[in-house]
Design a protein around this motif. Structure first.
Motif, PDB file in Angstrom:
ATOM      1  N   TYR A   1       9.253   2.331   5.096  1.00 58.05           N
ATOM      2  CA  TYR A   1      10.638   2.801   4.965  1.00 58.05           C
ATOM      3  C   TYR A   1      11.561   2.042   5.928  1.00 58.05           C
ATOM      4  O   TYR A   1      12.650   1.611   5.542  1.00 58.05           O
TER       5      TYR A   1
ATOM      6  N   ARG B   1      18.391   2.404  -3.955  1.00 57.74           N
ATOM      7  CA  ARG B   1      17.510   2.299  -2.795  1.00 57.74           C
ATOM      8  C   ARG B   1      16.325   3.251  -2.925  1.00 57.74           C
ATOM      9  O   ARG B   1      15.205   2.921  -2.535  1.00 57.74           O
ATOM     10  N   ILE B   2      16.563   4.427  -3.480  1.00 58.67           N
ATOM     11  CA  ILE B   2      15.467   5.371  -3.718  1.00 58.67           C
ATOM     12  C   ILE B   2      14.491   4.757  -4.723  1.00 58.67           C
ATOM     13  O   ILE B   2      13.273   4.812  -4.528  1.00 58.67           O
TER      14      ILE B   2
ATOM     15  N   TYR C   1      12.609  10.192   1.275  1.00 64.96           N
ATOM     16  CA  TYR C   1      11.687   9.728   2.314  1.00 64.96           C
ATOM     17  C   TYR C   1      10.942  10.907   2.921  1.00 64.96           C
ATOM     18  O   TYR C   1       9.716  10.886   3.072  1.00 64.96           O
TER      19      TYR C   1
ATOM     20  N   THR D   1      14.727  -0.270   5.157  1.00 60.88           N
ATOM     21  CA  THR D   1      16.006   0.094   5.768  1.00 60.88           C
ATOM     22  C   THR D   1      16.656  -1.117   6.436  1.00 60.88           C
ATOM     23  O   THR D   1      17.865  -1.328   6.314  1.00 60.88           O
TER      24      THR D   1
ATOM     25  N   SER E   1      18.831  12.776  -1.816  1.00 64.36           N
ATOM     26  CA  SER E   1      19.368  11.671  -1.016  1.00 64.36           C
ATOM     27  C   SER E   1      18.193  10.775  -0.621  1.00 64.36           C
ATOM     28  O   SER E   1      17.023  11.157  -0.766  1.00 64.36           O
ATOM     29  N   LEU E   2      18.492   9.611  -0.095  1.00 62.50           N
ATOM     30  CA  LEU E   2      17.441   8.697   0.361  1.00 62.50           C
ATOM     31  C   LEU E   2      16.608   9.352   1.451  1.00 62.50           C
ATOM     32  O   LEU E   2      15.373   9.289   1.431  1.00 62.50           O
TER      33      LEU E   2
ATOM     34  N   GLU F   1      22.727   4.217  -3.197  1.00 65.33           N
ATOM     35  CA  GLU F   1      21.679   5.058  -2.612  1.00 65.33           C
ATOM     36  C   GLU F   1      20.590   5.351  -3.640  1.00 65.33           C
ATOM     37  O   GLU F   1      19.401   5.310  -3.326  1.00 65.33           O
ATOM     38  N   LYS F   2      20.979   5.590  -4.876  1.00 62.82           N
ATOM     39  CA  LYS F   2      19.996   5.857  -5.928  1.00 62.82           C
ATOM     40  C   LYS F   2      19.110   4.629  -6.149  1.00 62.82           C
ATOM     41  O   LYS F   2      17.895   4.744  -6.298  1.00 62.82           O
TER      42      LYS F   2
END
Length: 127
Positions: A56, A91-92, A123, A60, A118-119, A88-89
């Motif tokens: 992660y 990134r998920i 996580y 990041t 959310s991310l 953000e989506k």
């Protein structure tokens, strides 16, 4: 050794013009080739032998770099908020896609959550 000042800067009349010229010459902000390289690294990043946390944090760091180098200047606050949610989506999706196969069931559960997490929540859920 004496510092050398490029001739291109000697003819500029203000420090602002010198700074802007230097920034255009050496900054990678807005450099599409560099952004492309970072995107490829993101897509190639897999958990492998990394812990969830290390994996992660690796992503990041890459996401922060791409955010910096893309240099997007939003004009409308509403569109900026919508765009940030989309980013953000994505990134998920990147995070979930690179997880090891033993996380397949958790991946499905995260993708099925309503509302979409959310991310940080994704996580945390995987963690």
């Amino acid at each position: 050794m004496h510092p050398r000042i490029s001739k291109q800067y000697l003819l500029l009349d203000t420090t602002e013009n010198i700074w802007n010229s230097t920034k255009r010459t050496y900054s990678r902000k807005g450099n599409d080739a560099h952004v492309f390289e970072i995107r490829n690294k993101i897509h190639a990043t897999k958990q492998g032998k990394l812990t969830i946390t290390d994996y992660y944090f690796e992503l990041t760091g890459l996401w922060k770099a791409i955010y910096y180098y893309q240099d997007l200047q939003a004009k409308c606050i509403n569109d900026a908020v919508l765009f940030q949610k989309l980013v953000e989506k994505e990134r998920i999706y990147d995070f979930l896609a690179g997880l090891n196969p033993e996380y397949d069931q958790i991946r499905v559960q995260v993708l099925g959550k309503v509302p979409f997490p959310s991310l940080e929540d994704a996580y945390s859920y995987v963690q």
